[in-house]
Design a protein around this motif. Structure first.
Motif, PDB file in Angstrom:
ATOM      1  N   ASN A  98      -1.167   3.379 -13.779  1.00  0.00           N
ATOM      2  CA  ASN A  98       0.005   4.143 -13.347  1.00  0.00           C
ATOM      3  C   ASN A  98      -0.123   4.319 -11.843  1.00  0.00           C
ATOM      4  O   ASN A  98      -1.076   4.974 -11.379  1.00  0.00           O
ATOM      5  CB  ASN A  98       0.060   5.480 -14.072  1.00  0.00           C
ATOM      6  N   ILE A  99       0.809   3.734 -11.109  1.00  0.00           N
ATOM      7  CA  ILE A  99       0.653   3.598  -9.660  1.00  0.00           C
ATOM      8  C   ILE A  99       1.841   4.192  -8.918  1.00  0.00           C
ATOM      9  O   ILE A  99       2.994   3.934  -9.281  1.00  0.00           O
ATOM     10  CB  ILE A  99       0.459   2.117  -9.291  1.00  0.00           C
ATOM     11  N   LEU A 100       1.521   4.946  -7.882  1.00  0.00           N
ATOM     12  CA  LEU A 100       2.531   5.445  -6.953  1.00  0.00           C
ATOM     13  C   LEU A 100       2.643   4.440  -5.817  1.00  0.00           C
ATOM     14  O   LEU A 100       1.641   4.132  -5.155  1.00  0.00           O
ATOM     15  CB  LEU A 100       2.133   6.812  -6.420  1.00  0.00           C
ATOM     16  N   ARG A 101       3.863   3.942  -5.605  1.00  0.00           N
ATOM     17  CA  ARG A 101       4.074   2.940  -4.568  1.00  0.00           C
ATOM     18  C   ARG A 101       4.476   3.597  -3.258  1.00  0.00           C
ATOM     19  O   ARG A 101       4.868   4.767  -3.241  1.00  0.00           O
ATOM     20  CB  ARG A 101       5.140   1.949  -5.034  1.00  0.00           C
ATOM     21  N   PRO A 102       4.452   2.864  -2.165  1.00  0.00           N
ATOM     22  CA  PRO A 102       4.849   3.439  -0.863  1.00  0.00           C
ATOM     23  C   PRO A 102       6.298   3.896  -0.822  1.00  0.00           C
ATOM     24  O   PRO A 102       6.659   4.715   0.038  1.00  0.00           O
ATOM     25  CB  PRO A 102       4.610   2.278   0.109  1.00  0.00           C
ATOM     26  N   ASP A 103       7.146   3.382  -1.745  1.00  0.00           N
ATOM     27  CA  ASP A 103       8.532   3.863  -1.795  1.00  0.00           C
ATOM     28  C   ASP A 103       8.648   5.121  -2.643  1.00  0.00           C
ATOM     29  O   ASP A 103       9.757   5.543  -2.993  1.00  0.00           O
ATOM     30  CB  ASP A 103       9.466   2.766  -2.325  1.00  0.00           C
ATOM     31  N   TRP A 104       7.505   5.685  -3.018  1.00  0.00           N
ATOM     32  CA  TRP A 104       7.414   6.933  -3.768  1.00  0.00           C
ATOM     33  C   TRP A 104       7.879   6.803  -5.207  1.00  0.00           C
ATOM     34  O   TRP A 104       8.125   7.802  -5.871  1.00  0.00           O
ATOM     35  CB  TRP A 104       8.152   8.078  -3.058  1.00  0.00           C
ATOM     36  N   ARG A 105       7.957   5.591  -5.709  1.00  0.00           N
ATOM     37  CA  ARG A 105       8.242   5.363  -7.127  1.00  0.00           C
ATOM     38  C   ARG A 105       6.942   5.158  -7.875  1.00  0.00           C
ATOM     39  O   ARG A 105       6.022   4.512  -7.370  1.00  0.00           O
ATOM     40  CB  ARG A 105       9.148   4.153  -7.309  1.00  0.00           C
ATOM     41  N   THR A 106       6.905   5.707  -9.088  1.00  0.00           N
ATOM     42  CA  THR A 106       5.720   5.574  -9.936  1.00  0.00           C
ATOM     43  C   THR A 106       6.054   4.680 -11.119  1.00  0.00           C
ATOM     44  O   THR A 106       7.064   4.899 -11.802  1.00  0.00           O
ATOM     45  CB  THR A 106       5.255   6.942 -10.439  1.00  0.00           C
TER      46      THR A 106
END
Length: 120
Positions: A98-106
């Motif tokens: 489960n990853i939080l991306r730099p665009d703030w989407r998980t």
């Protein structure tokens, strides 16, 4: 884009050991949870072991005392050390993160799966 690359599966005799690794790469701001699931033929996929960013670990009852998790944060990699393997541990082991991306989407991501076969 995020990728999970697994390695370390194979064939082993009962009582033997294997170590699986899962490396995450790509657009990653933070890994919230990372770990392993497995699916045996004719059965549903089940959780094997996961670790959170706070180092909380959860194991399936069937693997407690035999499997261990560790990770290398610098490499975004999680390792599953599997000892005293049993035939019932046979299955396809898939890494999940489960990853939080730099665009703030998980999002949840899955690896391609690696076969573990334990012979009796």
């Amino acid at each position: 884009q995020v990728q999970l690359v697994e390695s370390g599966g194979g064939l082993v005799q009962a009582g033997g050991s294997l170590r699986l690794s899962c490396a995450a790469s790509g657009s990653i701001l933070r890994i919230n949870v990372m770990g392993w699931y497995r699916q045996a033929p004719g059965r549903q996929r089940e959780l094997v072991a996961v670790i959170t960013r706070d180092d909380s670990q959860t194991f399936a009852d069937s693997v407690k005392g035999r499997f261990a998790l560790s990770r290398d944060n610098a490499k975004n990699t999680v390792y599953l050390q599997m000892n005293n393997l049993k035939p019932e541990d046979t299955g396809v082991y898939s890494c999940n993160a489960n990853i939080l991306r730099p665009d703030w989407r998980t999002n949840d991501y899955w690896g391609q799966g690696t076969q573990v076969t334990v012979s009796s």
